[in-house]
Scaffold this active site. Structure first.
Site, PDB file in Angstrom:
ATOM      1  N   LYS A 173     122.655 110.660   4.148  1.00  0.00           N
ATOM      2  CA  LYS A 173     123.040 111.586   3.075  1.00  0.00           C
ATOM      3  C   LYS A 173     121.825 112.290   2.473  1.00  0.00           C
ATOM      4  O   LYS A 173     120.810 111.670   2.215  1.00  0.00           O
ATOM      5  CB  LYS A 173     123.780 110.807   1.980  1.00  0.00           C
ATOM      6  CG  LYS A 173     124.418 111.688   0.942  1.00  0.00           C
ATOM      7  CD  LYS A 173     125.703 111.056   0.427  1.00  0.00           C
ATOM      8  CE  LYS A 173     126.411 111.930  -0.561  1.00  0.00           C
ATOM      9  NZ  LYS A 173     126.841 113.217  -0.072  1.00  0.00           N
ATOM     10  N   GLY A 191     112.676 112.174   5.568  1.00  0.00           N
ATOM     11  CA  GLY A 191     112.438 113.606   5.738  1.00  0.00           C
ATOM     12  C   GLY A 191     111.031 113.998   5.326  1.00  0.00           C
ATOM     13  O   GLY A 191     110.368 114.799   5.996  1.00  0.00           O
ATOM     14  N   GLY A 233     116.173 106.770   0.707  1.00  0.00           N
ATOM     15  CA  GLY A 233     115.692 106.526   2.066  1.00  0.00           C
ATOM     16  C   GLY A 233     115.653 107.789   2.908  1.00  0.00           C
ATOM     17  O   GLY A 233     114.703 108.024   3.661  1.00  0.00           O
ATOM     18  N   CYS A 234     116.676 108.612   2.759  1.00  0.00           N
ATOM     19  CA  CYS A 234     116.769 109.843   3.542  1.00  0.00           C
ATOM     20  C   CYS A 234     115.700 110.850   3.107  1.00  0.00           C
ATOM     21  O   CYS A 234     115.139 111.567   3.934  1.00  0.00           O
ATOM     22  CB  CYS A 234     118.161 110.449   3.412  1.00  0.00           C
ATOM     23  SG  CYS A 234     119.453 109.337   4.022  1.00  0.00           S
ATOM     24  N   THR A 235     115.431 110.886   1.814  1.00  0.00           N
ATOM     25  CA  THR A 235     114.380 111.762   1.305  1.00  0.00           C
ATOM     26  C   THR A 235     113.023 111.313   1.837  1.00  0.00           C
ATOM     27  O   THR A 235     112.238 112.131   2.338  1.00  0.00           O
ATOM     28  CB  THR A 235     114.392 111.783  -0.239  1.00  0.00           C
ATOM     29  OG1 THR A 235     115.667 112.279  -0.678  1.00  0.00           O
ATOM     30  CG2 THR A 235     113.279 112.652  -0.791  1.00  0.00           C
TER      31      THR A 235
END
Length: 152
Positions: A37, A47, A42-44
């Site tokens: 998401k 990226g 974690g995704c930030t």
């Protein structure tokens, strides 16, 4: 999706008002990373790690695509806020997610749901899968991917 398989012939909407069909990319290494998401911790971080090493990937003739089920509008905000130099692909119908078998049963707060399992795939210049990482832990992962890219 297994080692040696070709990039799937699936066209998705991407950031920058474009549509991308990964199967049409030739002559470059391709990293496709799936994440659950936009704008979550974690995704930030994942990226940002790809962003921070982007020039290293470029120096090895490698392009990067992030994929989640989020909308293009969400992707555009996420990409702009984090200054990602690579495109994000929107897969709301899970076509690419299913092709890569990254939709898995997950648990959160005792409830089960189907979600994207953080996974990364590396394709060689001929569009064949050379390496895969499943159940990815963010810390140190992008360094590992870059090492594999440099070995191809």
């Amino acid at each position: 999706m297994k080692i040696g398989d070709k990039l799937p012939n699936i066209k998705l909407e991407a950031t920058g008002e474009q549509s991308i069909n990964l199967a049409k990319i030739k002559g470059q290494k391709v990293v496709v990373y799936f994440y659950p998401k936009d704008s979550t911790p974690g995704c930030t971080t994942e990226g940002q790690n790809f962003r921070d090493l982007f020039s290293e990937f470029e120096s090895h003739n490698c392009i990067i695509f992030g994929v989640s089920r989020d909308s293009i509008k969400s992707h555009e905000r996420f990409k702009e806020k984090q200054a990602f130099p690579f495109d994000l692909l929107s897969d709301p119908d899970e076509a690419l997610c299913k092709a890569f078998d990254v939709i898995k049963l997950k648990k959160m707060y005792g409830k089960e749901y189907l979600g994207v399992e953080r996974s990364t795939f590396l394709f060689d210049e001929k569009g064949k899968l050379a390496h895969e990482w499943r159940k990815v832990r963010v810390k140190g992962h992008v360094d590992e991917v870059l090492e594999a890219v440099s070995q191809l």
